[in-house]
Write a protein that holds these residues in place. Structure first.
Motif, mmCIF file in Angstrom:
data_model
loop_
_atom_site.group_PDB
_atom_site.id
_atom_site.type_symbol
_atom_site.label_atom_id
_atom_site.label_comp_id
_atom_site.label_asym_id
_atom_site.label_seq_id
_atom_site.Cartn_x
_atom_site.Cartn_y
_atom_site.Cartn_z
ATOM 1 N N ASP A 65 0.795 -0.891 -0.140
ATOM 2 C CA ASP A 65 -0.597 0.437 -0.041
ATOM 3 C C ASP A 65 0.966 1.107 0.240
ATOM 4 N N PHE A 66 2.075 1.003 0.621
ATOM 5 C CA PHE A 66 2.513 2.291 0.961
ATOM 6 C C PHE A 66 4.139 2.494 -0.381
ATOM 7 N N ALA A 67 5.339 1.296 -0.204
ATOM 8 C CA ALA A 67 6.303 0.901 -0.980
ATOM 9 C C ALA A 67 6.016 1.158 -2.451
ATOM 10 N N ALA A 68 4.802 0.588 -2.397
ATOM 11 C CA ALA A 68 4.627 0.234 -4.819
ATOM 12 C C ALA A 68 3.874 0.304 -4.546
ATOM 13 N N ALA A 69 2.689 1.042 -4.082
ATOM 14 C CA ALA A 69 1.324 2.160 -4.535
ATOM 15 C C ALA A 69 2.002 3.729 -4.563
ATOM 16 N N GLU A 70 2.785 3.915 -3.618
ATOM 17 C CA GLU A 70 2.445 5.152 -3.190
ATOM 18 C C GLU A 70 3.960 5.846 -3.472
ATOM 19 N N VAL A 71 5.306 5.409 -3.296
ATOM 20 C CA VAL A 71 6.288 5.290 -3.579
ATOM 21 C C VAL A 71 6.752 4.946 -4.861
ATOM 22 N N TRP A 72 7.330 3.923 -5.296
ATOM 23 C CA TRP A 72 8.190 2.966 -6.462
ATOM 24 C C TRP A 72 7.175 2.937 -7.900
ATOM 25 N N SER A 73 5.736 4.006 -7.762
ATOM 26 C CA SER A 73 4.564 4.140 -8.790
ATOM 27 C C SER A 73 4.683 5.292 -9.126
ATOM 28 N N ARG A 74 5.148 6.319 -8.139
ATOM 29 C CA ARG A 74 5.234 8.065 -8.437
ATOM 30 C C ARG A 74 6.302 8.288 -9.478
ATOM 31 N N PRO A 75 5.943 9.349 -10.564
ATOM 32 C CA PRO A 75 6.148 9.922 -11.743
ATOM 33 C C PRO A 75 7.789 10.797 -10.663
ATOM 34 N N GLY A 76 8.905 10.425 -11.904
ATOM 35 C CA GLY A 76 9.963 11.603 -11.371
ATOM 36 C C GLY A 76 11.135 10.814 -11.499
ATOM 37 N N LEU A 77 11.507 9.378 -11.438
ATOM 38 C CA LEU A 77 12.536 8.425 -11.590
ATOM 39 C C LEU A 77 11.930 7.127 -12.327
ATOM 40 N N SER A 78 12.693 7.032 -13.221
ATOM 41 C CA SER A 78 12.241 6.041 -13.379
ATOM 42 C C SER A 78 12.344 4.794 -12.870
ATOM 43 N N ARG A 79 11.733 3.558 -13.302
ATOM 44 C CA ARG A 79 11.600 1.828 -12.600
ATOM 45 C C ARG A 79 13.518 1.495 -12.347
ATOM 46 N N LYS A 80 14.021 1.343 -13.122
ATOM 47 C CA LYS A 80 15.735 0.969 -13.222
ATOM 48 C C LYS A 80 16.274 2.154 -12.410
ATOM 49 N N GLU A 81 15.591 3.612 -12.180
ATOM 50 C CA GLU A 81 17.055 4.832 -11.621
ATOM 51 C C GLU A 81 15.791 3.887 -9.930
ATOM 52 N N ARG A 82 15.056 3.994 -9.909
ATOM 53 C CA ARG A 82 14.401 3.446 -7.893
ATOM 54 C C ARG A 82 15.278 1.450 -7.539
ATOM 55 N N TRP A 83 15.336 1.324 -8.910
ATOM 56 C CA TRP A 83 16.212 -0.115 -8.437
ATOM 57 C C TRP A 83 17.616 0.889 -8.232
ATOM 58 N N TRP A 84 18.316 1.351 -8.931
ATOM 59 C CA TRP A 84 19.397 1.155 -8.402
ATOM 60 C C TRP A 84 19.260 1.885 -6.968
ATOM 61 N N ILE A 85 18.427 2.696 -6.751
ATOM 62 C CA ILE A 85 18.820 3.587 -5.499
ATOM 63 C C ILE A 85 18.413 2.941 -4.033
ATOM 64 N N THR A 86 17.640 1.644 -4.606
ATOM 65 C CA THR A 86 17.147 0.142 -3.658
ATOM 66 C C THR A 86 17.710 -0.179 -3.261
ATOM 67 N N LEU A 87 18.490 -1.124 -4.630
ATOM 68 C CA LEU A 87 19.843 -1.954 -4.522
ATOM 69 C C LEU A 87 21.128 -1.253 -3.495
ATOM 70 N N SER A 88 21.148 0.273 -4.053
ATOM 71 C CA SER A 88 22.844 0.277 -3.081
ATOM 72 C C SER A 88 21.363 0.479 -1.745
ATOM 73 N N CYS A 89 20.725 0.848 -1.039
ATOM 74 C CA CYS A 89 19.903 1.079 0.029
ATOM 75 C C CYS A 89 20.269 -0.351 0.814
ATOM 76 N N VAL A 90 19.878 -1.562 0.615
ATOM 77 C CA VAL A 90 19.519 -2.526 0.742
ATOM 78 C C VAL A 90 21.072 -3.463 0.781
ATOM 79 N N THR A 91 21.703 -3.255 -0.363
ATOM 80 C CA THR A 91 23.646 -3.414 0.307
ATOM 81 C C THR A 91 24.328 -2.980 1.791
ATOM 82 N N ILE A 92 24.147 -1.430 1.159
ATOM 83 C CA ILE A 92 24.553 -0.404 2.561
ATOM 84 C C ILE A 92 24.205 -1.462 3.727
ATOM 85 N N ALA A 93 22.775 -1.337 4.255
ATOM 86 C CA ALA A 93 22.053 -1.883 5.147
ATOM 87 C C ALA A 93 23.005 -3.250 5.609
#
Length: 162
Positions: A65-93
């Motif tokens: 309801d939040f991450a997929a419907a509200e954050v990942w689906s927002r305009p402004g960044l492509s899905r691929k750009e969101r993957w790079w951000i997400t992959l960086s964050c989960v790897t750093i964690a």
């Protein structure tokens, strides 16, 4: 008081927009409306390259309801750009399960390639450290080892997207 340069710099900083429409545990209804939930499920199925079930636990509901419907689906960044951000964050964690599941989902979605993930790991090493990047690269090795099936899934996703 603040220096003149500091005041001048602050005038030039863009302010973040107000957080309008953000869904949280306090503002969301107990059961998200069907359209909102459906949007989150549809988007995450496309982004992860996997079938997605109706969430049965509050944590999964919050993700859909939040991450997929509200954050990942927002305009402004492509899905691929969101993957790079997400992959960086989960790897750093430094959490093995999210690192592996997100690297795999990024490949399954067709948004990234093994070659791009290798470059990601190399670039990440400079900023996050060699041990983390090495761990991510070892997972990429595993994923590439099973690439025959993964390639079929990626090809199916690309055909379905077009």
């Amino acid at each position: 008081g603040r220096s003149r340069a500091c005041r001048s710099a602050n005038r030039n900083v863009r302010r973040a927009p107000a957080r309008v429409g953000i869904v949280s545990a306090d503002t969301a209804p107990a059961d998200a409306d069907d359209g909102h939930r459906a949007r989150g499920l549809k988007f995450w199925a496309a982004a992860s390259g996997l079938p997605v079930e109706q969430p049965r636990a509050p944590f999964r509901e919050a993700f859909v309801d939040f991450a997929a419907a509200e954050v990942w689906s927002r305009p402004g960044l492509s899905r691929k750009e969101r993957w790079w951000i997400t992959l960086s964050c989960v790897t750093i964690a430094a959490q093995p399960v999210p690192i592996k599941s997100h690297l795999e989902a990024a490949l399954r979605s067709g948004d990234t390639t093994v070659a791009e993930l290798r470059e990601f790991a190399r670039h990440l090493a400079v900023y996050a450290g060699w041990p983390l990047a090495s761990f991510a690269d070892s997972i990429i090795d595993e994923l590439e080892g099973g690439a025959t099936n993964l390639d079929d899934v990626v090809a199916e996703n690309r055909v379905a997207a077009n």
